[in-house]
Motif scaffolding. Structure first.
Motif, mmCIF file in Angstrom:
data_model
loop_
_atom_site.group_PDB
_atom_site.id
_atom_site.type_symbol
_atom_site.label_atom_id
_atom_site.label_comp_id
_atom_site.label_asym_id
_atom_site.label_seq_id
_atom_site.Cartn_x
_atom_site.Cartn_y
_atom_site.Cartn_z
ATOM 1 N N UNK A 305 0.831 -1.205 0.000
ATOM 2 C CA UNK A 305 0.000 0.000 0.000
ATOM 3 C C UNK A 305 0.864 1.254 0.000
ATOM 4 N N UNK A 306 1.973 1.225 0.718
ATOM 5 C CA UNK A 306 2.836 2.411 0.772
ATOM 6 C C UNK A 306 3.450 2.721 -0.596
ATOM 7 N N UNK A 307 3.697 1.682 -1.379
ATOM 8 C CA UNK A 307 4.282 1.896 -2.705
ATOM 9 C C UNK A 307 3.294 2.556 -3.665
ATOM 10 N N UNK A 308 2.030 2.578 -3.280
ATOM 11 C CA UNK A 308 1.003 3.223 -4.116
ATOM 12 C C UNK A 308 0.764 4.669 -3.695
ATOM 13 N N UNK A 309 1.382 5.094 -2.565
ATOM 14 C CA UNK A 309 1.282 6.491 -2.170
ATOM 15 C C UNK A 309 0.351 6.730 -0.994
ATOM 16 N N UNK A 310 0.384 7.964 -0.501
ATOM 17 C CA UNK A 310 -0.401 8.386 0.661
ATOM 18 C C UNK A 310 -1.704 9.020 0.190
ATOM 19 N N UNK A 311 -2.825 8.472 0.671
ATOM 20 C CA UNK A 311 -4.138 8.936 0.214
ATOM 21 C C UNK A 311 -4.703 10.069 1.071
ATOM 22 N N UNK A 383 8.468 9.838 5.328
ATOM 23 C CA UNK A 383 9.039 10.097 4.003
ATOM 24 C C UNK A 383 8.451 9.178 2.937
ATOM 25 N N UNK A 384 7.830 8.075 3.363
ATOM 26 C CA UNK A 384 7.208 7.171 2.390
ATOM 27 C C UNK A 384 5.948 7.781 1.772
ATOM 28 N N UNK A 385 5.382 8.785 2.428
ATOM 29 C CA UNK A 385 4.033 9.255 2.103
ATOM 30 C C UNK A 385 4.007 10.204 0.909
ATOM 31 N N UNK A 386 4.543 9.761 -0.203
ATOM 32 C CA UNK A 386 4.410 10.533 -1.437
ATOM 33 C C UNK A 386 2.953 10.500 -1.894
#
Length: 833
Positions: A305-311, A383-386
């Motif tokens: 889920x993190x690789x898909x970005x922060x919603x 920092x993962x939360x692109x």
């Protein structure tokens, strides 16, 4: 004459009151509604179900100070009176007269424990002279029929003590989380204070009155000689510490498992008996493996889920509109099974970190605790939360905290155990399930139905119908091995076409969009070749594949379409894991079960999963010379045991050289198969060791593509590897058992011809007794094959070569495309991997 007339009048009144008395002898067969309790395999409590939280405990098993507390509080002359306390009745009558004459004070009763038993079991709460007369008559009869201990047992197991607790054993657990023999003196005294009115002495809403009443009970115990002065004072000085015990699933992260057991119990006995029958259910659950499965699945889903970005945040609130920021998140609860995640509100943000306010604890009376706790989320832990764009693309890299959060954001956080700071968390949009099973017995050792039962009670392990993709291919290859093929048989991996009813052509393709020419069956399954599988199914005939899939319990009725060979039909994770368990169990039938044994309230076994007969299990006495009883295995043989080993060996190759290489991290012999459906909508991996089968599925509940490369080998195999490393950490590296008479012959993995062991590309392959690799290679599907009419592939029409787009290759027309509930097309096998 007056005496006789008075006696006659009293006799008539008693005779009239006695005419319609209930049958007091029914008390001898007292069987109160008792809650059903469910236990894990190690005996730890898993869950409990009931309308009334009640446990029945014989009075002989109750501690004497508890009995002393209740008799002191409710009926101090219980062991000496004959059911009616005449002194108490006289005092109550005098008090009644005072209240009526002065209009002041409160009327008090004089009910003995025996009177309460008569009222609670046989009569109503109606206040009338007629009811009191009936009660008095019943009391005398009860006292003449039952012993004092029997009466006390009825009373202490029936009485309501608040918090939906019926009986002292349930109250002990619900108020203090203890069994009766673990209660302290002050705790026993508090329970004895409750019969007069549990709400009047509520441990939180009426705490001072509760302590006052408890201390009064202790005084009565001292006056009756049950405790000393010092014991009384020591107990009175103790605070009232009540920790209400939650009702329902108790074992962390096993809610889906417990719910499935509940459904099964209702199916076996009905809802009424399940909730009131006092069943004791011993399940197959291994708590340690359950925790490992939950952790591994959750980690895998979160990483994906993190690789898909922060919603974005859960919600956003106006900090200035609330006098206390805690009120903004008071009613937002993180599901208990997501602990240690917590709800927090962002209070301030700068470039390097965000300051958060953490949700305060709520007291049992519903009021927020006064303490306020804050924390920090540093930039490194967010920092993962692109930014999420469309599930495939991501926003720019996060360079400062304000790129992600702003004041008022309500978010999930989890503590960093090393620094005391917090991670920014996000509940995954994707979900999945995992099952671990004993392949010899079908006992389900772990079952996780999703990321969080608190968020969704849908059990994806047993309720979700999804396309297994290439994880179904071992069934196709096993059917071939049962019908004259060997692992070294060679099939042409080249373009093939099938003519559709509408005149269009179906061209199955490999995931890599390449063709690899002649390849062995072993290589076909190791590399998960779609075209080879379709060609094999066409040659073999779908009827044989459907028959084996039905015997293994994967499908009840599978359409005779070639696309089904690529796993386009829908099934459940439980069914797939069970089928693999039968392969692991040398082809013998396995019946999956979550329940080992069920006992009734009296301890009699009324159900057991193991149906084997053990005629010599009972012996007059133990002796080391007695032989162990012989349990005859009567399981049905659903697959040839040689075939089962051959396909197991081929699936070992999937892990060693094929699409399941991520499982090599386990470091022990593992066989298995990856599976991915069209457009990467469903990803699977099912793997097994000689003594455990593990299956995992990942996908969106509303099926949609997960993204290119999100295959079973890339996405799910690491989750299974993570679990297996934990589960098998202390287990020896046991090789798979080779059946007698199986011949292991060195084979060139590419050509299928006999090779020289030790040379590059030569492996030991398994051959059935009497079989051996051919001297020359026969390539299945080489050249043109033409026929007319209906082929054995289940209604597939072969057409002469040259009529297809590729000319000179096999062309066929499968059944029409059918819409699939999981979002794919059952007649369209391209891209299955």
């Amino acid at each position: 004459m007056l005496f006789v007339a008075g006696a006659a009048g009293v006799g008539y009144v008693l005779w009239t009151a006695s005419k319609d008395l209930p049958d007091y002898t029914q008390l001898a067969n007292y069987a109160p509604p008792v809650m059903t309790r469910i236990y894990a395999a190690d005996g730890s409590m898993l869950a409990e179900y009931a309308e009334e939280r009640r446990l029945f405990v014989p009075v002989s098993q109750m501690p004497k100070p508890l009995i002393d507390a209740f008799t002191s509080a409710e009926d101090k002359t219980f062991f000496t009176h004959g059911g009616l306390d005449w002194m108490g009745i006289a005092a109550a009558a005098w008090r009644f007269a005072q209240v009526k004459l002065t209009g002041k004070g409160q009327i008090v009763g004089a009910s003995t424990i025996t009177q309460q038993v008569a009222k609670n079991f046989l009569l109503t709460n109606e206040r009338s002279l007629d009811r009191k007369l009936k009660e008095a008559i019943l009391v005398r009869r009860i006292e003449q029929t039952f012993t004092k201990d029997q009466i006390l047992e009825l009373y202490l197991n029936e009485i309501f003590l608040g918090l939906n607790s019926y009986g002292v054993a349930a109250a002990s657990l619900n108020y203090f989380g203890k069994s009766l023999d673990q209660l302290s003196l002050e705790e026993m005294a508090y329970l004895a204070a409750l019969p007069k009115g549990p709400n009047n002495y509520h441990p939180f809403r009426q705490k001072e009155r509760a302590i006052e009443r408890r201390n009064w009970v202790l005084v009565q115990m001292r006056e009756n000689g049950y405790i000393t002065e010092d014991q009384m004072k020591e107990a009175q000085a103790k605070p009232l510490v009540v920790t209400p015990r939650p009702f329902g699933a108790q074992l962390f992260n096993a809610e889906s498992f417990a719910e499935e057991v509940r459904r099964e119990l209702i199916g076996l006995y009905g809802k009424d008996k399940m909730e009131k029958g006092g069943l004791s259910v011993r399940t197959t659950l291994d708590p340690k493996l359950q925790l490992y499965a939950r952790q591994s699945l959750a980690r895998g889903l979160i990483n994906f889920d993190r690789k898909r970005g922060y919603r974005g945040p859960i919600a956003n609130a106006d900090l200035g509109a609330a006098a206390d920021w805690a009120l903004l998140i008071k009613n937002r609860k993180a599901p208990e099974d997501m602990a240690p995640w917590r709800i927090a509100v962002v209070l301030d943000v700068n470039d390097g970190e965000a300051t958060i306010g953490l949700q305060p604890n709520t007291q049992p009376d519903g009021v927020l605790a006064p303490e306020r706790e804050t924390g920090k989320i540093p930039l490194a832990l967010m920092s993962w939360a692109r930014a999420y764009i469309d599930g495939t693309a991501l926003g720019p890299e996060v360079k400062k905290a304000s790129d992600v959060l702003k004041p008022g954001d309500i978010v999930y956080v989890a503590p960093n155990k090393d620094t005391g700071q917090y991670h920014l968390m996000q509940a995954p949009e994707i979900d999945g399930a995992m099952i671990a099973m004993d392949p010899h017995t079908g006992r389900v050792l772990a079952l996780v139905g999703g990321f969080s039962y608190g968020r969704s009670q849908f059990n994806r392990a047993v309720q979700a119908l999804r396309q297994p993709g290439s994880s179904f291919k071992p069934i196709v290859y096993a059917a071939a091995l049962d019908n004259g093929y060997s692992p070294a048989s060679v099939i042409m991996d080249a373009p093939i076409e099938f003519k559709m009813p509408d005149g269009s052509m179906w061209k199955p393709k490999n995931y890599q969009n390449k063709f690899f020419g002649p390849s062995t069956l072993r290589r076909g399954i190791e590399q998960s070749r779609n075209v080879m599988t379709v060609r094999l199914a066409s040659e073999l005939g779908m009827a044989k594949i459907i028959d084996l899939a039905t015997r293994l319990g994967i499908y009840d009725k599978l359409p005779a379409e070639l696309a089904m060979a690529l796993g386009a039909g829908e099934t459940t994770l439980m069914k797939m894991v069970t089928a693999y368990a039968m392969i692991d169990n040398s082809g013998k039938r396995v019946e999956p079960t979550l329940i080992d044994r069920i006992q009734d309230r009296y301890g009699k076994t009324i159900y057991k999963h193991d149906k084997r007969d053990c005629a010599n299990c009972q012996a007059p006495g133990w002796s080391p010379d007695l032989p162990e009883p012989d349990l005859v295995d009567v399981s049905e043989q659903v697959m040839n045991p040689y075939t089962a080993y051959q396909i197991t060996s081929m699936m070992e190759g999937v892990v060693q050289r094929g699409t399941g290489k991520k499982i090599l991290a386990v470091g022990k012999p593992v066989a298995g198969k990856t599976g991915t459906s069209n457009d990467e909508r469903d990803a699977w991996f099912i793997g097994f060791t000689p003594d455990m089968v593990v299956g995992c599925y990942v996908g969106f509940d509303n099926p949609k593509p997960m993204g290119k490369g999100r295959t079973g080998g890339e996405l799910v195999a690491p989750i299974v590897a993570d679990f297996m490393k934990l589960a098998l950490k202390d287990k020896p590296a046991t090789p798979f058992r080779v059946p007698r008479a199986i011949e292991l012959i060195p084979i060139d993995a590419k050509s299928g011809k006999r090779g020289i062991f030790g040379q590059p590309g030569v492996i030991l392959d398994a051959f059935k007794p009497g079989d051996e690799p051919p001297d020359s290679t026969k390539i299945i599907g080489e050249g043109a094959i033409a026929a007319a009419g209906t082929a054995a592939s289940g209604g597939v029409m072969l057409v002469p070569p040259g009529q297809g787009d590729s000319g000179g290759v096999i062309s066929a027309a499968p059944a029409p495309q059918q819409p699939s509930a999981s979002g794919g097309l059952t007649g369209q096998g391209g891209g299955l991997y």
